[in-house]
Design a protein around this motif. Structure first.
Motif, short mmCIF file in Angstrom:
data_model
loop_
_atom_site.label_atom_id
_atom_site.label_comp_id
_atom_site.label_asym_id
_atom_site.label_seq_id
_atom_site.Cartn_x
_atom_site.Cartn_y
_atom_site.Cartn_z
N ALA A 5 0.84 -1.21 0.00
CA ALA A 5 0.00 0.00 0.00
C ALA A 5 0.87 1.25 0.00
O ALA A 5 0.54 2.25 -0.66
CB ALA A 5 -0.93 -0.01 1.20
N ILE A 6 1.97 1.21 0.71
CA ILE A 6 2.89 2.35 0.74
C ILE A 6 3.50 2.55 -0.65
O ILE A 6 3.57 3.67 -1.15
CB ILE A 6 4.00 2.14 1.80
CG1 ILE A 6 3.39 2.19 3.21
CG2 ILE A 6 5.11 3.17 1.65
CD1 ILE A 6 4.33 1.75 4.31
N PHE A 11 3.74 5.44 -5.90
CA PHE A 11 3.54 5.42 -7.35
C PHE A 11 2.46 6.41 -7.76
O PHE A 11 2.63 7.16 -8.70
CB PHE A 11 3.15 4.01 -7.83
CG PHE A 11 4.31 3.15 -8.18
CD1 PHE A 11 5.01 3.34 -9.36
CD2 PHE A 11 4.70 2.11 -7.34
CE1 PHE A 11 6.09 2.53 -9.69
CE2 PHE A 11 5.77 1.30 -7.65
CZ PHE A 11 6.47 1.51 -8.83
N ASN A 12 1.34 6.38 -7.04
CA ASN A 12 0.22 7.27 -7.39
C ASN A 12 0.62 8.73 -7.29
O ASN A 12 0.22 9.54 -8.13
CB ASN A 12 -1.00 6.97 -6.52
CG ASN A 12 -1.62 5.63 -6.87
OD1 ASN A 12 -1.39 5.07 -7.94
ND2 ASN A 12 -2.41 5.09 -5.96
N ARG A 13 1.39 9.08 -6.29
CA ARG A 13 1.85 10.46 -6.14
C ARG A 13 2.74 10.84 -7.32
O ARG A 13 2.58 11.90 -7.94
CB ARG A 13 2.60 10.64 -4.82
CG ARG A 13 2.96 12.09 -4.52
CD ARG A 13 3.62 12.28 -3.16
NE ARG A 13 2.87 11.67 -2.08
CZ ARG A 13 3.35 10.73 -1.25
NH1 ARG A 13 4.59 10.30 -1.39
NH2 ARG A 13 2.61 10.23 -0.30
N GLY A 14 3.67 9.95 -7.67
CA GLY A 14 4.56 10.20 -8.80
C GLY A 14 3.80 10.28 -10.13
O GLY A 14 4.08 11.14 -10.96
N TYR A 139 3.86 -3.71 -12.34
CA TYR A 139 5.11 -3.65 -11.59
C TYR A 139 4.90 -4.09 -10.14
O TYR A 139 5.73 -4.79 -9.57
CB TYR A 139 5.68 -2.22 -11.63
CG TYR A 139 6.99 -2.08 -10.92
CD1 TYR A 139 8.18 -2.41 -11.56
CD2 TYR A 139 7.05 -1.62 -9.60
CE1 TYR A 139 9.40 -2.29 -10.90
CE2 TYR A 139 8.25 -1.50 -8.94
CZ TYR A 139 9.43 -1.84 -9.59
OH TYR A 139 10.62 -1.74 -8.94
N LEU A 140 3.76 -3.68 -9.57
CA LEU A 140 3.44 -4.04 -8.18
C LEU A 140 2.81 -5.43 -8.08
O LEU A 140 2.38 -5.85 -7.02
CB LEU A 140 2.51 -2.99 -7.57
CG LEU A 140 3.11 -1.59 -7.42
CD1 LEU A 140 2.04 -0.57 -7.06
CD2 LEU A 140 4.23 -1.61 -6.37
#
Length: 177
Positions: A5-6, A11-14, A139-140
């Motif tokens: 989750a971290i 990733f979402n922020r980037g 990727y995750l």
């Protein structure tokens, strides 16, 4: 909070930052001309070819994954992302050194050209976060969500790649070399 989750939050922020910054930077650079620069007239057919190659690789990548060839699919998708980034660099470089070319067609073909051009531009902006989100899911190792996102990302990205070639073919007779 668990590690996955971290990582997804990072990733979402980037992805959000990249999805905002790229169109803004492209818009700013598109309006800037490098003083006394030699026009890069040779680039449009190259970046149109890159769009065509990207379209082909996207199709082959889908065929690969449907045939269970995950590593080939991954390599083709990564290559498609690299090619799209290369296209963008060349596109901006061309427009920073050369005057924009006006479409010279008349009559109904103008409406066709501008429809394709406008949808191409709008969807090329929208595809940035779609590609990055879809890629990050793989990727995750969140393959279920990767597949969900890919159902939307693939046709939009393919449309952008194909219409990039069409726009070039339609405007190429009007380039001033």
């Amino acid at each position: 909070m668990e590690k996955a989750a971290i990582n997804e939050k990072r990733f979402n922020r980037g992805i959000t930052i990249i999805s905002i910054v790229i169109p803004l930077v492209v818009a700013l650079l598109f309006g800037y001309k490098i003083p006394d620069a030699e026009p890069l007239y040779f680039l449009p057919p190259i970046y149109a070819s890159i769009n065509g190659l990207t379209a082909l690789l996207l199709i082959v990548a889908v065929i690969a994954i449907k045939n269970g060839k995950r590593k080939l699919h991954q390599n083709l998708m990564t290559t498609s992302i690299v090619l799209s980034a290369l296209f963008l660099v060349m596109y901006v470089g061309y427009h920073m050194t050369s005057d924009s070319t006006k479409f010279g067609g008349e009559g109904g073909i103008q409406y066709v050209y501008y429809f394709i051009l406008i949808t191409h531009i709008v969807l090329s902006i929208a595809v940035i976060p779609l590609v990055l989100i879809t890629y990050s899911k793989a990727y995750l190792k969140d393959f279920e969500n990767h597949r969900r996102w890919a159902k939307y990302t693939f046709p939009i990205w393919l449309y952008v790649a194909i219409t990039g070639v069409i726009v070039y073919v339609m405007i190429s007779p009007y380039y001033a070399y």
